[in-house]
Structure formats: C-alpha cells, structure tokens
Design a protein around this motif. Structure first.
Motif, mmCIF file in Angstrom:
data_model
loop_
_atom_site.group_PDB
_atom_site.id
_atom_site.type_symbol
_atom_site.label_atom_id
_atom_site.label_comp_id
_atom_site.label_asym_id
_atom_site.label_seq_id
_atom_site.Cartn_x
_atom_site.Cartn_y
_atom_site.Cartn_z
ATOM 1 N N LEU A 257 0.831 -1.210 0.000
ATOM 2 C CA LEU A 257 0.000 0.000 0.000
ATOM 3 C C LEU A 257 0.866 1.261 0.000
ATOM 4 C CD1 LEU A 257 -2.788 -1.139 2.485
ATOM 5 C CD2 LEU A 257 -3.054 -0.705 0.031
ATOM 6 N N ALA A 258 2.023 1.189 0.669
ATOM 7 C CA ALA A 258 2.945 2.333 0.646
ATOM 8 C C ALA A 258 3.497 2.529 -0.762
ATOM 9 C CB ALA A 258 4.081 2.106 1.637
ATOM 10 N N THR A 259 3.731 1.413 -1.456
ATOM 11 C CA THR A 259 4.167 1.491 -2.855
ATOM 12 C C THR A 259 3.090 2.130 -3.715
ATOM 13 O OG1 THR A 259 5.522 -0.506 -2.591
ATOM 14 C CG2 THR A 259 4.953 0.146 -4.839
ATOM 15 N N LYS A 260 1.847 1.746 -3.452
ATOM 16 C CA LYS A 260 0.718 2.347 -4.164
ATOM 17 C C LYS A 260 0.687 3.855 -3.937
ATOM 18 C CE LYS A 260 -4.364 2.347 -4.277
ATOM 19 N NZ LYS A 260 -5.605 1.740 -3.705
ATOM 20 N N ALA A 261 0.899 4.262 -2.690
ATOM 21 C CA ALA A 261 0.905 5.692 -2.363
ATOM 22 C C ALA A 261 2.004 6.413 -3.132
ATOM 23 C CB ALA A 261 1.102 5.882 -0.858
ATOM 24 N N GLY A 262 3.153 5.784 -3.249
ATOM 25 C CA GLY A 262 4.255 6.394 -3.978
ATOM 26 C C GLY A 262 3.959 6.565 -5.455
ATOM 27 N N ILE A 263 3.349 5.541 -6.055
ATOM 28 C CA ILE A 263 2.995 5.616 -7.479
ATOM 29 C C ILE A 263 1.973 6.723 -7.715
ATOM 30 C CG2 ILE A 263 1.916 4.372 -9.398
ATOM 31 C CD1 ILE A 263 3.041 1.782 -8.173
ATOM 32 N N ASP A 271 -4.263 13.325 -3.187
ATOM 33 C CA ASP A 271 -5.309 12.932 -2.234
ATOM 34 C C ASP A 271 -5.445 11.413 -2.181
ATOM 35 O OD1 ASP A 271 -5.888 15.530 -1.498
ATOM 36 O OD2 ASP A 271 -7.413 15.783 -3.055
ATOM 37 N N ASP A 272 -5.429 10.783 -3.345
ATOM 38 C CA ASP A 272 -5.496 9.314 -3.394
ATOM 39 C C ASP A 272 -4.257 8.702 -2.745
ATOM 40 O OD1 ASP A 272 -7.916 9.402 -4.699
ATOM 41 O OD2 ASP A 272 -7.041 9.190 -6.706
ATOM 42 N N SER A 273 -3.116 9.358 -2.931
ATOM 43 C CA SER A 273 -1.876 8.876 -2.337
ATOM 44 C C SER A 273 -1.951 8.909 -0.811
ATOM 45 C CB SER A 273 -0.696 9.729 -2.817
ATOM 46 O OG SER A 273 0.497 9.346 -2.180
ATOM 47 N N LEU A 274 -2.463 9.998 -0.267
ATOM 48 C CA LEU A 274 -2.585 10.122 1.188
ATOM 49 C C LEU A 274 -3.567 9.097 1.747
ATOM 50 C CD1 LEU A 274 -2.591 14.010 1.441
ATOM 51 C CD2 LEU A 274 -0.801 12.469 2.289
ATOM 52 N N ASP A 294 4.912 8.236 8.410
ATOM 53 C CA ASP A 294 4.556 9.602 8.819
ATOM 54 C C ASP A 294 5.432 10.618 8.074
ATOM 55 O OD1 ASP A 294 2.621 8.689 10.587
ATOM 56 O OD2 ASP A 294 4.063 8.500 12.237
ATOM 57 N N ASN A 295 6.715 10.289 7.930
ATOM 58 C CA ASN A 295 7.609 11.164 7.167
ATOM 59 C C ASN A 295 7.210 11.203 5.696
ATOM 60 O OD1 ASN A 295 9.131 11.622 9.479
ATOM 61 N ND2 ASN A 295 10.491 9.893 9.070
ATOM 62 N N PHE A 296 6.794 10.052 5.191
ATOM 63 C CA PHE A 296 6.333 9.949 3.802
ATOM 64 C C PHE A 296 5.097 10.822 3.612
ATOM 65 C CE2 PHE A 296 5.022 6.694 0.297
ATOM 66 C CZ PHE A 296 5.361 7.622 -0.678
ATOM 67 N N LYS A 297 4.204 10.802 4.599
ATOM 68 C CA LYS A 297 2.982 11.607 4.526
ATOM 69 C C LYS A 297 3.325 13.090 4.439
ATOM 70 C CE LYS A 297 -1.243 12.710 7.094
ATOM 71 N NZ LYS A 297 -2.018 12.463 8.338
ATOM 72 N N GLU A 298 4.273 13.523 5.261
ATOM 73 C CA GLU A 298 4.682 14.936 5.236
ATOM 74 C C GLU A 298 5.234 15.317 3.868
ATOM 75 O OE1 GLU A 298 7.397 15.726 8.375
ATOM 76 O OE2 GLU A 298 5.984 15.195 9.969
ATOM 77 N N ARG A 299 6.006 14.412 3.285
ATOM 78 C CA ARG A 299 6.595 14.683 1.977
ATOM 79 C C ARG A 299 5.506 14.811 0.910
ATOM 80 N NH1 ARG A 299 9.308 17.307 -1.386
ATOM 81 N NH2 ARG A 299 10.150 16.175 -3.159
ATOM 82 N N ILE A 300 4.497 13.947 0.958
ATOM 83 C CA ILE A 300 3.410 14.004 -0.024
ATOM 84 C C ILE A 300 2.612 15.297 0.139
ATOM 85 C CG2 ILE A 300 1.247 12.926 -0.775
ATOM 86 C CD1 ILE A 300 2.499 10.232 0.002
ATOM 87 N N GLU A 301 2.383 15.682 1.398
ATOM 88 C CA GLU A 301 1.657 16.934 1.652
ATOM 89 C C GLU A 301 2.435 18.131 1.119
ATOM 90 O OE1 GLU A 301 1.091 16.589 5.842
ATOM 91 O OE2 GLU A 301 -0.903 15.661 5.640
ATOM 92 N N GLU A 302 3.764 18.085 1.241
ATOM 93 C CA GLU A 302 4.597 19.155 0.679
ATOM 94 C C GLU A 302 4.497 19.174 -0.849
ATOM 95 O OE1 GLU A 302 8.507 18.395 2.081
ATOM 96 O OE2 GLU A 302 8.079 18.996 4.150
ATOM 97 N N MET A 303 4.508 17.978 -1.442
ATOM 98 C CA MET A 303 4.375 17.881 -2.898
ATOM 99 C C MET A 303 3.023 18.423 -3.352
ATOM 100 S SD MET A 303 6.016 14.068 -3.414
ATOM 101 C CE MET A 303 5.618 13.961 -5.162
ATOM 102 N N LYS A 304 1.991 18.105 -2.580
ATOM 103 C CA LYS A 304 0.642 18.577 -2.904
ATOM 104 C C LYS A 304 0.578 20.099 -2.829
ATOM 105 C CE LYS A 304 -4.166 18.319 -1.322
ATOM 106 N NZ LYS A 304 -5.104 17.746 -0.317
ATOM 107 N N ALA A 305 1.151 20.662 -1.768
ATOM 108 C CA ALA A 305 1.158 22.119 -1.608
ATOM 109 C C ALA A 305 1.958 22.787 -2.721
ATOM 110 C CB ALA A 305 1.734 22.487 -0.247
#
Length: 325
Positions: A257-263, A271-274, A294-305
């Motif tokens: 699922l983490a791999t899915k989030a990365g893709i 949003d789908d990634s989170l 949790d660190n991955f989540k922060e990185r995705i949120e930064e990418m989203k912003a």
C-alpha cells in the motif's frame, strides 16, 4: 618461506607497485585461501564488500577505520580480512577475482555497499554491519560486540540439539533470528536449520513456516513489480499493486500500500496517495516501517502544496495574458 616473501615484497616495491587493497596491507582477495587461513589460525572472517573507486561510504570507512593501526591491531588476532571489491575500473582486478566476487555477491545477497559480513571459518555469516562513525577503536568495539552473535548462535543450536518438538523449533528460530541476516542469506547458508524447524514443528505452532512463505511470496511480488518499473509502466504498476494488495496481510500489505501511495504521488494524485498511505499505516500500525510512513505523509503533503502553488501561479499568468489581449 619468510625470506622469499620479503624478497618478493621488496622487488614489487622497487618497481613502484602499491597495495591493490583499499584498506592497505593485511587484506586478501582470495576467499578460498582466507577460509583456510581462518581455519588454521582459529579466526573468523571479516568480509568487506566495497566499491573502492566510487562508493563514498566505502571510502570513508577505509579512510576513517581500516587504514589505521588501532583497527589493524584490534582485529589481527580475531579476523582474516577479505576485501571483495566491485570497482568501476575493472582493470584493478583479475578475471578470476571478478568472477569470484560476482558469485559471492549473489551468494551473500549483497544489495548495497559497503556491507561488512562477519563469518566463521567455513564462510557461514553470523553478523552484518556497514559504515559506523567514531573511528577505529569504536569500530573494533562494535565488531567485538557482533562476535557475540556467533556464540549466541552456537549456544542456541546446542540447546536445540537437546530438545524436541516446538522447543527444538524455537531454539533453532532463536539461532537464526539472533544473527539478523537477510532471508536469502539464511536460506543460502542455513538451509538445514530451516528444514529442522519445519520437521520439529510440522503444525507450524511457531508460525515460522507461514512467515517464510509470506516472505517468499512478497519477494516474488517485488520481482514482478520490478518488471513494470523497468518498462516505466506506471499505469500497469498501479493496477498490479491494487490487484495484489488483497492477497497480503500485515507488514507485507503495508509495504504494498505504501508502494501504491508512492505511485499515486508520482502521478500527481496526492489525495489518493494520502488515502493509500493511511490504509498502509492501518495495515500494521506497530511495524518497524510505520514511523517512516509519517515522514512519507509529510513529503506528499509538501508535494501537494507545491503543486497547488504552481497551479495557482500558472492560473495567474493566464489571467495576466488574457488581460493583455
């Protein structure tokens, strides 16, 4: 023999030859000879898998630890030192050495450099490490601590030999897990222990066989995913990951699922990634990698912003262009 060795060394020096070993004198490339020496001298093997002319951490380990006298003095009575080099400049090594090193890399399942393996004289690994900061004295102390894993291994195997049933299986499992080796390494060097565990625990009360099967299944999944990565097929990879997630549980499902989030993140679907990342965390909230999510989540949120800011900037440019027209 000593006089001949000294003459040969002096002759090489007169021709301007230098040591071929990144760590300096005291190392060998010859694995078979190293095992014989270790057996004769009742020592262990310290195997350094390195990239001497390209790997930054390998070079740091040599410069900060291996080249210094406190290291040499600290290991000389305990280890035979084996350097297995994978340089970009292959002219440094003979064809025979290159062939040997490639075979050992596969056999010991080496994925990164530097990898330091501690093995008994037969070549069976009992501990694994890499670069450690702190200098030669601290590294020697670290190695001494790791040598205790061999004693723990041998003690657990001895206890297992006296036991039966699940007690025997648990002692054997303790021997394997105490060394903290990669699964592939354990399978390559301790297959008889794995078979003894299965025989002693046919109903799998310890859960060991199920765990092994799950890991083998996940390894196959990773191999199939790699095929999509090589073709750079993001859509195919996402479909494969989504389909296979239901076939796994626990940490394996979490990784998928983490791999899915990365893709999804790479595809800009933040949003789908989170959402996928939240599902990954829930799959095994107490796993070793859960905090990393949790660190991955922060990185995705930064990418989203960042993507939102970029879009806002593009929209402003369009408005300005429209006004000018």
């Amino acid at each position: 023999m000593k006089a001949t060795h000294l003459f040969a060394a002096a002759f090489a020096a007169s021709l301007g030859f230098t040591s071929a070993f990144a760590g300096g004198e005291g190392w060998t490339h010859d694995f078979a000879a190293a095992k014989k020496q270790a057996a004769d001298e009742k020592k262990d093997l310290l195997m350094d898998f390195t990239g001497s002319d390209w790997c930054g951490w390998c070079i740091k380990l040599n410069d900060e630890v291996f080249k210094h006298e406190p290291f040499k003095a600290g290991v000389k009575d305990k280890f035979v030192l084996v350097e297995l080099d994978y340089p970009q400049d292959k002219s440094k090594l003979s064809e025979e050495t290159i062939k040997q090193n490639d075979e050992l890399q596969e056999k010991y399942a080496i994925q990164g450099f530097p990898t330091i393996l501690l093995c008994d004289a037969s070549g069976k690994p009992f501990a694994r490490t890499g670069y450690q900061e702190g200098g030669p004295e601290k590294y020697v102390a670290h190695l001494d601590e790791l040598r205790g894993k061999k004693d723990a291994r041998d003690k657990a195997l001895a206890e297992a030999a006296k036991a039966e049933g699940t007690a025997k299986a648990k002692a054997l499992i303790s021997a394997l897990e105490g060394m903290e080796l990669e699964d592939a390494v354990a399978a390559n060097f301790y297959p008889e222990v794995i078979e003894q565990i299965k025989a002693a625990d046919p109903k799998d009360e310890t859960g060991f066989s199920k765990k092994i099967e799950e890991k083998q299944k996940f390894a196959k999944w990773e191999s199939e995913l790699q095929g999509f990565a090589e073709k750079q097929d993001m859509e195919g990879a996402l479909a494969f990951v989504e389909k296979s997630a239901a076939d796994f549980t626990g940490e394996s499902k979490q990784k998928i699922l983490a791999t899915k989030a990365g893709i999804l993140a790479q595809s800009g679907k933040f949003d789908d990634s989170l959402k996928a990342l939240a599902e990954a965390k829930a799959a095994a909230p107490d796993s070793e990698i859960a905090p990393q999510l949790d660190n991955f989540k922060e990185r995705i949120e930064e990418m989203k912003a960042g993507a939102a800011d970029e879009k806002a900037g593009a929209d402003e440019e369009k408005k300005d262009e429209a006004k000018e027209e």
